[in-house]
Design an enzyme around this catalytic site. Structure first.
Site, PDB file in Angstrom:
ATOM      1  N   ASN A   1       0.882  -1.251  -0.058  1.00  0.00           N
ATOM      2  CA  ASN A   1       0.017  -0.050   0.046  1.00  0.00           C
ATOM      3  C   ASN A   1       0.848   1.208   0.118  1.00  0.00           C
ATOM      4  OD1 ASN A   1      -1.874   2.149   0.347  1.00  0.00           O
ATOM      5  ND2 ASN A   1      -2.594   1.220   2.292  1.00  0.00           N
TER       6      ASN A   1
ATOM      7  N   ARG B   1      -2.623  -2.051  -3.378  1.00  0.00           N
ATOM      8  CA  ARG B   1      -3.731  -1.024  -3.156  1.00  0.00           C
ATOM      9  C   ARG B   1      -3.583  -0.036  -4.293  1.00  0.00           C
ATOM     10  NH1 ARG B   1      -4.707   3.402   1.096  1.00  0.00           N
ATOM     11  NH2 ARG B   1      -6.854   3.636   0.556  1.00  0.00           N
TER      12      ARG B   1
ATOM     13  N   HIS C   1     -12.543   2.950   0.370  1.00  0.00           N
ATOM     14  CA  HIS C   1     -12.845   1.991   1.307  1.00  0.00           C
ATOM     15  C   HIS C   1     -13.438   0.714   0.666  1.00  0.00           C
ATOM     16  CE1 HIS C   1     -12.712   5.185   4.635  1.00  0.00           C
ATOM     17  NE2 HIS C   1     -11.585   4.788   4.563  1.00  0.00           N
TER      18      HIS C   1
ATOM     19  N   ARG D   1     -11.248  15.462   8.320  1.00  0.00           N
ATOM     20  CA  ARG D   1     -12.248  15.810   7.072  1.00  0.00           C
ATOM     21  C   ARG D   1     -13.636  16.323   7.594  1.00  0.00           C
ATOM     22  NH1 ARG D   1     -11.175  10.644   3.813  1.00  0.00           N
ATOM     23  NH2 ARG D   1      -8.749  10.452   4.984  1.00  0.00           N
TER      24      ARG D   1
ATOM     25  N   GLU E   1      -8.306  -5.349   5.042  1.00  0.00           N
ATOM     26  CA  GLU E   1      -7.915  -4.944   3.808  1.00  0.00           C
ATOM     27  C   GLU E   1      -6.872  -5.698   3.208  1.00  0.00           C
ATOM     28  OE1 GLU E   1      -8.351  -0.777   5.273  1.00  0.00           O
ATOM     29  OE2 GLU E   1      -9.228  -0.321   3.177  1.00  0.00           O
TER      30      GLU E   1
END
Ligand code: ADP
Length: 400
Positions: free
Chosen positions: A7, A90, A179, A240, A384
């Site tokens: 990743n 990823r 996601h 965020r 993940e």
């Protein structure tokens, strides 16, 4: 098969070497401060973490260091790179081009490059990781697993914004969602774990971490999600803002004398729980401690998060005309019983009842609704890396 999962971020990269037969993690870690100075964290299963400070001017040196650590005579997890059978990457944005994971070819690299505009911070870094792995491990199959792919089943009514349609046709402005690897993994596992009928199931996945998104999954397919063109849309997150009135951008820009990058910086890095709490923290543990000490801003941040998640969950129940299961995952979803209880209690009208004892558990797969609850509620830890490993193995086996 041994699968190296990568990743790659702009100045960091995370990795795991997984034995796909047992699904055991053989070694894992990360490289940080690539292009600045360089720090490798390496941990072989069962051993302590090793930390090495060493120059990493580019991702090439960083990945080379990871490969050296993996094959180190004393602490390596494998003897040589010949034992790496495949690499799973990823990739953040696959645009409308990728609705599933894919074996990486020159055409795939070109198509990912064409999505760079949509994720200018992430996709170029992901591509660097792919190119460096191709160079350092020639002949080893590489697979791209996209954050956006799972959401490609959303219908136009869910992915179109109320904007001139030209923006969609000419610039691909639409909701993509992120996601996706987590939403796919957790929603599939929810069907198994809760004994739902996979062809007749309505599941809401609340992936609540530093970045948060919620998705509505009908019969295994995503029909809506909260993140949009970028991961800024949706619920309030660590730093965020999530959804705001877009006119706030112009209003605040004038007041604070900011340009567009300046406003975007505020919305991405200085808002959410961090901003609401007046800079206390973006981390729920700090906010809960501050709120317990009477900090009203921290309390408001927690209340806004729970309220925001509840509204999206309620909206998705309406969008699906029902719900069989609500599942919590990621850092907050897996660990924070107060957030789960706050959301579930607001949904009492659905006939959901929470098992307070079960809800005290942290970080494990567990049903947290009572047996008579009309909707099942569960915690399912996301993974993940394992999802990337599984997709990689499936594609590589199918290609051979
Ligand atoms: P990312 O989006 O970076 O992958 P994670 O899914 O790891 O984030 O979630 C990180 C967040 O999870 C932290 O910022 C914190 O708010 C929350 N978190 C982690 N552990 C706990 C805990 N024990 N209790 C409450 N919140 C936690």
């Amino acid at each position: 098969m041994n699968v190296l999962v990568i990743n790659c971020g702009s100045s960091s990269l995370k990795y795991q070497l997984i034995d796909s037969d047992t699904e055991a993690v053989l070694a894992k870690g990360l490289c940080e401060r690539i292009g600045i100075d360089g720090r490798l964290v390496y941990q072989k299963a069962g051993l302590d973490k090793e930390i090495t400070e060493a120059p990493m001017p580019t991702h090439k040196e960083a990945i080379q260091m990871v490969l050296d650590a993996l094959t180190n005579e004393k602490t390596g997890a494998i003897r040589s790179l010949k034992e790496v059978d495949a690499v799973g990457h990823r990739v953040v944005h696959g645009g409308e081009k990728f609705a599933a994971s894919t074996i990486i070819t020159d055409e795939v690299i070109k198509a990912v490059e064409e999505c760079n505009d949509l994720a200018p911070l992430h996709n170029p870094a992901n591509l660097i990781g792919i190119r460096v792995c191709q160079e350092l491990m020639p002949g080893v199959p590489q697979v791209a697993v996209f954050d956006t792919a799972f959401h490609q089943t959303m219908p136009p009514k869910a992915f179109l914004y109320g904007l001139p349609i030209k923006f969609y046709h000419d610039y691909k402005v639409r909701r993509y969602g992120f996601h996706g690897t987590s939403h796919s993994f957790v929603s599939k596992r929810a069907v198994e774990f809760l004994g739902l009928d996979k062809d007749n199931s309505k599941v809401i996945v609340c992936h609540l971490g530093n970045g948060s998104s919620i998705s509505a999954v009908v019969n295994g397919k995503c029909i809506d999600t909260t993140m949009g063109l970028t991961p800024l849309e949706g619920t309030v997150m660590g730093t965020r803002s999530g959804n705001i009135d877009p006119a706030i951008m112009e209003y605040v820009a004038k007041k604070e004398n900011l340009d567009i990058p300046g406003v975007m910086n505020v919305l991405n890095k200085k808002s959410g729980l961090f901003g609401l709490s007046g800079g206390v923290s973006s981390d729920m543990r700090d906010l809960e401690a501050a709120a317990a000490d009477g900090n009203m801003n921290a309390q408001n941040a927690l209340d806004v998060l729970i309220y925001s998640v509840t509204k999206f969950v309620g909206g998705f129940v309406a969008a699906m005309n029902g719900v069989d299961a609500i599942v919590f995952t990621a850092g907050i979803g897996e660990n924070d019983g107060k957030v789960r209880a706050g959301v579930v209690k607001n949904l009492g009208y659905l006939g959901i009842t929470l098992d307070e004892e079960a809800n005290k558990q942290r970080g494990e797969e567990i049903v947290i609704s009572t047996p008579d609850s009309k909707v099942k509620v569960a915690v399912i830890p996301t993974n993940e890396e394992l999802a990337i490993c599984r997709d990689t193995v499936a594609l590589v086996k199918a290609a051979n």
